[in-house]
Enzyme design. Structure first.
Site, PDB file in Angstrom:
ATOM      1  N   PHE A 154      26.766  19.406  24.070  1.00 26.19           N
ATOM      2  CA  PHE A 154      28.178  19.741  24.298  1.00 26.19           C
ATOM      3  C   PHE A 154      28.680  20.839  23.371  1.00 26.19           C
ATOM      4  O   PHE A 154      29.680  21.491  23.654  1.00 26.19           O
ATOM      5  CB  PHE A 154      29.054  18.478  24.102  1.00 26.19           C
ATOM      6  CG  PHE A 154      29.338  18.154  22.661  1.00 26.19           C
ATOM      7  CD1 PHE A 154      30.348  18.802  21.963  1.00 26.19           C
ATOM      8  CD2 PHE A 154      28.563  17.231  21.971  1.00 26.19           C
ATOM      9  CE1 PHE A 154      30.602  18.524  20.623  1.00 26.19           C
ATOM     10  CE2 PHE A 154      28.804  16.951  20.631  1.00 26.19           C
ATOM     11  CZ  PHE A 154      29.826  17.598  19.957  1.00 26.19           C
ATOM     12  N   LYS A 178      20.849  21.178  33.384  1.00 21.17           N
ATOM     13  CA  LYS A 178      21.589  19.911  33.255  1.00 21.17           C
ATOM     14  C   LYS A 178      22.478  20.078  32.034  1.00 21.17           C
ATOM     15  O   LYS A 178      22.056  19.847  30.914  1.00 21.17           O
ATOM     16  CB  LYS A 178      20.598  18.754  33.055  1.00 21.17           C
ATOM     17  CG  LYS A 178      21.110  17.379  33.450  1.00 21.17           C
ATOM     18  CD  LYS A 178      22.274  16.861  32.669  1.00 21.17           C
ATOM     19  CE  LYS A 178      21.972  16.387  31.271  1.00 21.17           C
ATOM     20  NZ  LYS A 178      23.224  16.060  30.538  1.00 21.17           N
ATOM     21  N   GLU A 181      27.281  16.395  29.995  1.00 18.96           N
ATOM     22  CA  GLU A 181      28.318  15.792  30.853  1.00 18.96           C
ATOM     23  C   GLU A 181      29.679  15.856  30.169  1.00 18.96           C
ATOM     24  O   GLU A 181      30.712  15.623  30.799  1.00 18.96           O
ATOM     25  CB  GLU A 181      27.939  14.351  31.221  1.00 18.96           C
ATOM     26  CG  GLU A 181      27.872  13.355  30.079  1.00 18.96           C
ATOM     27  CD  GLU A 181      26.560  13.400  29.283  1.00 18.96           C
ATOM     28  OE1 GLU A 181      25.874  14.440  29.277  1.00 18.96           O
ATOM     29  OE2 GLU A 181      26.231  12.372  28.642  1.00 18.96           O
ATOM     30  N   ARG A 182      29.678  16.181  28.858  1.00 21.12           N
ATOM     31  CA  ARG A 182      30.956  16.266  28.149  1.00 21.12           C
ATOM     32  C   ARG A 182      31.574  17.665  28.254  1.00 21.12           C
ATOM     33  O   ARG A 182      32.761  17.830  28.005  1.00 21.12           O
ATOM     34  CB  ARG A 182      30.758  15.849  26.683  1.00 21.12           C
ATOM     35  CG  ARG A 182      30.424  14.348  26.600  1.00 21.12           C
ATOM     36  CD  ARG A 182      30.342  13.856  25.189  1.00 21.12           C
ATOM     37  NE  ARG A 182      29.039  14.115  24.597  1.00 21.12           N
ATOM     38  CZ  ARG A 182      28.695  13.737  23.379  1.00 21.12           C
ATOM     39  NH1 ARG A 182      29.556  13.088  22.622  1.00 21.12           N
ATOM     40  NH2 ARG A 182      27.484  13.996  22.905  1.00 21.12           N
ATOM     41  N   SER A 231      20.634  16.064  20.118  1.00 22.88           N
ATOM     42  CA  SER A 231      20.485  15.294  18.879  1.00 22.88           C
ATOM     43  C   SER A 231      19.023  14.916  18.629  1.00 22.88           C
ATOM     44  O   SER A 231      18.198  14.923  19.554  1.00 22.88           O
ATOM     45  CB  SER A 231      21.350  14.039  18.958  1.00 22.88           C
ATOM     46  OG  SER A 231      20.928  13.254  20.047  1.00 22.88           O
ATOM     47  N   CYS A 286      24.926  22.909  15.030  1.00 21.79           N
ATOM     48  CA  CYS A 286      23.636  22.483  14.469  1.00 21.79           C
ATOM     49  C   CYS A 286      23.341  23.257  13.192  1.00 21.79           C
ATOM     50  O   CYS A 286      22.481  22.876  12.415  1.00 21.79           O
ATOM     51  CB  CYS A 286      22.529  22.696  15.472  1.00 21.79           C
ATOM     52  SG  CYS A 286      22.254  24.422  15.834  1.00 21.79           S
ATOM     53  N   GLU A 385      23.029  13.164  10.025  1.00 16.87           N
ATOM     54  CA  GLU A 385      23.935  14.176  10.573  1.00 16.87           C
ATOM     55  C   GLU A 385      25.230  13.484  10.995  1.00 16.87           C
ATOM     56  O   GLU A 385      25.189  12.511  11.752  1.00 16.87           O
ATOM     57  CB  GLU A 385      23.277  14.843  11.793  1.00 16.87           C
ATOM     58  CG  GLU A 385      24.119  15.944  12.408  1.00 16.87           C
ATOM     59  CD  GLU A 385      23.447  16.601  13.614  1.00 16.87           C
ATOM     60  OE1 GLU A 385      22.986  15.873  14.507  1.00 16.87           O
ATOM     61  OE2 GLU A 385      23.394  17.845  13.646  1.00 16.87           O
TER      62      GLU A 385
HETATM   63  P1  NAD Z   1      22.953  14.625  22.732  1.00 16.95           P
HETATM   64  O1  NAD Z   1      21.567  14.410  22.265  1.00 16.95           O
HETATM   65  O2  NAD Z   1      23.861  13.458  22.811  1.00 16.95           O
HETATM   66  O3  NAD Z   1      22.931  15.227  24.214  1.00 16.95           O
HETATM   67  C1  NAD Z   1      22.141  16.367  24.528  1.00 16.95           C
HETATM   68  C2  NAD Z   1      21.713  16.268  25.979  1.00 16.95           C
HETATM   69  O4  NAD Z   1      20.876  15.130  26.135  1.00 16.95           O
HETATM   70  C3  NAD Z   1      22.897  16.093  26.928  1.00 16.95           C
HETATM   71  O5  NAD Z   1      22.696  16.895  28.052  1.00 16.95           O
HETATM   72  C4  NAD Z   1      22.858  14.606  27.258  1.00 16.95           C
HETATM   73  O6  NAD Z   1      23.310  14.320  28.577  1.00 16.95           O
HETATM   74  C5  NAD Z   1      21.388  14.237  27.120  1.00 16.95           C
HETATM   75  N1  NAD Z   1      21.196  12.866  26.638  1.00 16.95           N
HETATM   76  C6  NAD Z   1      21.963  12.201  25.729  1.00 16.95           C
HETATM   77  N2  NAD Z   1      21.461  10.970  25.518  1.00 16.95           N
HETATM   78  C7  NAD Z   1      20.355  10.867  26.278  1.00 16.95           C
HETATM   79  C8  NAD Z   1      19.377   9.830  26.468  1.00 16.95           C
HETATM   80  N3  NAD Z   1      19.489   8.662  25.851  1.00 16.95           N
HETATM   81  N4  NAD Z   1      18.356  10.059  27.321  1.00 16.95           N
HETATM   82  C9  NAD Z   1      18.247  11.239  27.965  1.00 16.95           C
HETATM   83  N5  NAD Z   1      19.143  12.251  27.820  1.00 16.95           N
HETATM   84  C10 NAD Z   1      20.176  12.079  26.988  1.00 16.95           C
HETATM   85  O7  NAD Z   1      23.567  15.795  21.854  1.00 16.95           O
HETATM   86  P2  NAD Z   1      25.076  16.298  21.831  1.00 16.95           P
HETATM   87  O8  NAD Z   1      25.895  15.288  21.117  1.00 16.95           O
HETATM   88  O9  NAD Z   1      25.498  16.761  23.168  1.00 16.95           O
HETATM   89  O10 NAD Z   1      24.937  17.613  20.935  1.00 16.95           O
HETATM   90  C11 NAD Z   1      24.989  17.611  19.547  1.00 16.95           C
HETATM   91  C12 NAD Z   1      23.612  17.537  18.926  1.00 16.95           C
HETATM   92  O11 NAD Z   1      22.836  18.643  19.335  1.00 16.95           O
HETATM   93  C13 NAD Z   1      23.667  17.596  17.410  1.00 16.95           C
HETATM   94  O12 NAD Z   1      22.719  16.699  16.900  1.00 16.95           O
HETATM   95  C14 NAD Z   1      23.274  19.025  17.103  1.00 16.95           C
HETATM   96  O13 NAD Z   1      22.712  19.225  15.823  1.00 16.95           O
HETATM   97  C15 NAD Z   1      22.267  19.268  18.182  1.00 16.95           C
HETATM   98  N6  NAD Z   1      22.089  20.700  18.413  1.00 16.95           N
HETATM   99  C16 NAD Z   1      20.956  21.270  17.951  1.00 16.95           C
HETATM  100  C17 NAD Z   1      20.771  22.633  18.097  1.00 16.95           C
HETATM  101  C18 NAD Z   1      19.536  23.304  17.560  1.00 16.95           C
HETATM  102  O14 NAD Z   1      19.355  24.461  17.831  1.00 16.95           O
HETATM  103  N7  NAD Z   1      18.696  22.629  16.815  1.00 16.95           N
HETATM  104  C19 NAD Z   1      21.750  23.412  18.728  1.00 16.95           C
HETATM  105  C20 NAD Z   1      22.901  22.782  19.208  1.00 16.95           C
HETATM  106  C21 NAD Z   1      23.059  21.407  19.039  1.00 16.95           C
END
Ligand code: NAD
EC number: 1.2.1.27
Length: 484
Positions: A154, A178, A181-182, A231, A286, A385
Site C-alpha cells: 500500500f 495485484k 487492496e488498501r 512485509s 521501506c 518494523e
Molecule cells: P503486506 O505484506 O501486508 O502486503 C503486501 C501485499 O501482499 C499486498 O498486495 C497484500 O494483499 C498481500 N498480502 C498480505 N498478506 C498476505 C498473505 N497473508 N498472503 C498472501 N498475500 C498477502 O505489506 P503492506 O503493509 O501493504 O506494505 C508495507 C510493507 O511493505 C512494509 O513492511 C514495507 O517495509 C514493505 N515494503 C518494502 C519495500 C522494499 O523495497 N523492500 C518497498 C515498499 C514496501
C-alpha cells in the site's frame, strides 16, 4: 466512519473491466478522514485463472512484437503519465494519505521507471564473441520469461507497481498486477493510461484482492515469475511458495533502517534529514529512518533539537500543502502502533516525544512524531518494523559500535551516515551489512537504473528490482555456439 456507497471496482482482463466472481468486498477509506472512497472485490482464484489464460495467450504475439515498437508504447505512456502528473499525485494522497509533496515525488519515481524501461532496445541486447575457437562463434540472446505476476504494497501505490510492469512488459512479458487492496485506485489509473498509450489487449491485466489472488498466482502453472514487494513475513512466504512451484521470484521485504549520526556532521542539515527520513510519508516507507544511532558526545544536543523540529510538524490531510505529517493507512494499523509504543515504554525506553497526543481532533488515523531515547538492541521497538512516525534512538560511543548495532538487525535495507569525515564514510561503506547506503541524504533510494538492493531479511531472491537486475529477472538467456 462516514459511509457513502461507492461502486465496486472491477478487474481488468483482456482489455475489459470485468466484475470479479467474488462476493467478498473490502471498503477503502481515505485515511485522512475515514470517508469511503471505493469498494474493492477480494477476487478469487477463478478470476486469477481468467487473467492468466489471457496473459498466456497475449504473450504469443507480444513476445514477437519488435522491441522498438514495444518501446514506442512506453514513450507514449511516459507522455501520458507526465500529462496526468498532478492527478496521479492527488490520487495517491487520497488513497494512501501521504502528503502531496511526497506523492508528487512518488509520481516522479514511477515515471523514472518508465523512462528506464523505454530503453528496452538497448536493454534487450545480447552478447556475442565471434571466435571462441577457430570458426566458432558464441552468442547470447535474451527472451522474455512469460507471464509475470506482480504483487504490491500500500505504501507506494505508483512507484512499486512501476518497478514491475513497465520493465517486464518492455522486455516482452505479459503481466498480472495485484495491487494492495488498501490502495487500488492509482493502480487502475496506471492501467488505463497504459491502454490509452496503445498497449494491446491481455498484455497488462489487473486483479484486485488479497491473499487468494496471491495464492492463485503462486500456484498457477502458467505463471512463470513473481515480483513481490511487501512485509517480511509475506515476502518470505511468497518467495518460498513461489520457488516451491518452480517459479522465478524476487520478494522485497520489510526493514528497520538505521541512520548513524556522528559529532562532525552538519547538525542542522542532519536534523532536517532525520525528520524527513523518519516522519516523511508518516514513516510508512521501506527506507524510512526507524533507528538513529548517535554518539554520546552529541546525543543530548541532537535529541533536544530533533524534538523541537518534530514539534513543528503539522498533522492533517495531505492535500493541504501546509500539512507535512499525514495519517497512517488504517485504524487497525494505528492500534498496532499504539501497542508498539506501549511495549517500548514497558521495555524501559524513554519516551521523549509522545505523538499519541497529536491529531486527536482529526477524523483520520493520525499519530504525531514519536521519539524514544535509550533504546537497546534487546527491545522489540528496536527489532521490529513499526511502519509509522516512531523513531528509536540508540546511544553509542563511536562509529565502530554504531556499525555493530546496525549489523545486529535482522534487516538490511537502507542506512544513512551523517558525517563530514571521508575516513568515517570509508569505514561505514566497507563494514556495514546493508544494501542501500546514504551519506548525508535522508532517503537513499536508488534511481530506476540501479537495483533496489536490500540485504538480509529485507530481500528474498537473487535478482533485485530495477536496473540490470530487473532486466535479468524479466528475461531468460539463450546461448548459441555455432560453427559457420
Ligand atoms: P503486506 O505484506 O501486508 O502486503 C503486501 C501485499 O501482499 C499486498 O498486495 C497484500 O494483499 C498481500 N498480502 C498480505 N498478506 C498476505 C498473505 N497473508 N498472503 C498472501 N498475500 C498477502 O505489506 P503492506 O503493509 O501493504 O506494505 C508495507 C510493507 O511493505 C512494509 O513492511 C514495507 O517495509 C514493505 N515494503 C518494502 C519495500 C522494499 O523495497 N523492500 C518497498 C515498499 C514496501
Amino acid at each position: 466512519m462516514k459511509v457513502q456507497t461507492k461502486a465496486l471496482l472491477k478487474n481488468f482482463i483482456n482489455g475489459d473491466w470485468v466484475a470479479s466472481k467474488s462476493t467478498e468486498v473490502e471498503i477503502v477509506p481515505n485515511p485522512a478522514n475515514g470517508e469511503e472512497i471505493a469498494r474493492v472485490p477480494l477476487s478469487t482464484k477463478e478470476d486469477v485463472d481468467l487473467a492468466v489464460t489471457t496473459a498466456k495467450e497475449a504473450f504469443k504475439t507480444w513476445k514477437k512484437t519488435p522491441v522498438p515498437k514495444r518501446a514506442r508504447i512506453l514513450f507514449k505512456y511516459h507522455q501520458l503519465l507526465m500529462e496526468h502528473y498532478d492527478e496521479l499525485a492527488r490520487l495517491i494522497t487520497k488513497e494512501n494519505g501521504k502528503c502531496y509533496d511526497d506523492a508528487y515525488g512518488e509520481v516522479q519515481r514511477g515515471i523514472e521507471c518508465v523512462e528506464f524501461a523505454a530503453g528496452a532496445p538497448s536493454l534487450m541486447m545480447g552478447e556475442v564473441l565471434p571466435d571462441i575457437a577457430t570458426d566458432i562463434e558464441s552468442s547470447m540472446y535474451r527472451y522474455p520469461v512469460g507471464v509475470v505476476g506482480g504483487i504490491s504494497p500500500f505504501n507506494f501505490p505508483m512507484m512499486v507497481p512501476c518497478w514491475m510492469f513497465p520493465l517486464a512488459i518492455a522486455c516482452g512479458n505479459t503481466f498480472i498486477l495485484k495491487p494492495s487492496e488498501r490502495t487500488p485506485l492509482l493502480a487502475q489509473r496506471l492501467v488505463e493510461l497504459f491502454v490509452e498509450a496503445g498497449l494491446p489487449k491481455g498484455v497488462l491485466n489487473l486483479v484486485h484482492g488479497a491473499h487468494d489472488v496471491v495464492n492463485g498466482l503462486l500456484e498457477h502453472k502458467n505463471v512463470d515469475a513473481i515480483s513481490f514487494v511487501g512485509s517480511q513475513p509475506v515476502a518470505e512466504y511468497v518467495y518460498k511458495t513461489g520457488a516451491g512451484y518452480g517459479k522465478r521470484v524476487q520478494a522485497l521485504a520489510g526493514a528497520k533502517n538505521h541512520s548513524i549520526v556522528l559529532a562532525d556532521c552538519d547538525l542542522e542539515k542532519t536534523i532536517q534529514g532525520i525528520v524527513g527520513g523518519a516522519f516523511g510519508s508518516a514513516g510508512q516507507r521501506c527506507m524510512a529512518t526507524s533507528v538513529v544511532v548517535v554518539t554520546e558526545d552529541i546525543a543530548d544536543t541532537f535529541i533536544s533539537k530533533l524534538t523541537t523540529a518534530a514539534d513543528q510538524l503539522v498533522l492533517g490531510d495531505g492535500c493541504d500543502t501546509s500539512v507535512n505529517l499525514g495519517p497512517v493507512i488504517r485504524q487497525s494499523h494505528l492500534d498496532k502502533v499504539h501497542q508498539a509504543i506501549e511495549e517500548g515504554i514497558e521495555e524501559g525506553a524513554t519516551l521523549v516525544r509522545d505523538g499519541r497526543k497529536d491529531g486527536q481532533d482529526l477524523d483520520g488515523y493520525f499519530l504525531g512524531a514519536t521519539i524514544f531515547d535509550h533504546v537497546t538492541t534487546e527491545m522489540n521497538i528496536w527489532k521490529n518494523e513499526i511502519f509509522a512516525p516512531v523513531l528509536s534512538i540508540v546511544r553509542v560511543k563511536d562509529l565502530t559500535e554504531a556499525i555493530e548495532v546496525t549489523n545486529e538487525s535482522d534487516f538490511g535495507n537502507g542506512s544513512v551516515l551523517y558525517t563530514d569525515s571521508a575516513k568515517a564514510v570509508r569505514q561505514y561503506r566497507e563494514d556495514i551489512e546493508v544494501g542501500m547506503l546514504g551519506v548525508n541524504v535522508n532517503v537513499p533510494a536508488p534511481m530506476a537504473f540501479f537495483p533496489f538492493s536490500g540485504w538480509k531479511n529485507s530481500f528474498y531472491g537473487d535478482l533485485h528490482a530495477n536496473g540490470k537486475d530487473g532486466v535479468n529477472f524479466y528475461t531468460k538467456r539463450k546461448m548459441m555456439t555455432a560453427r559457420y
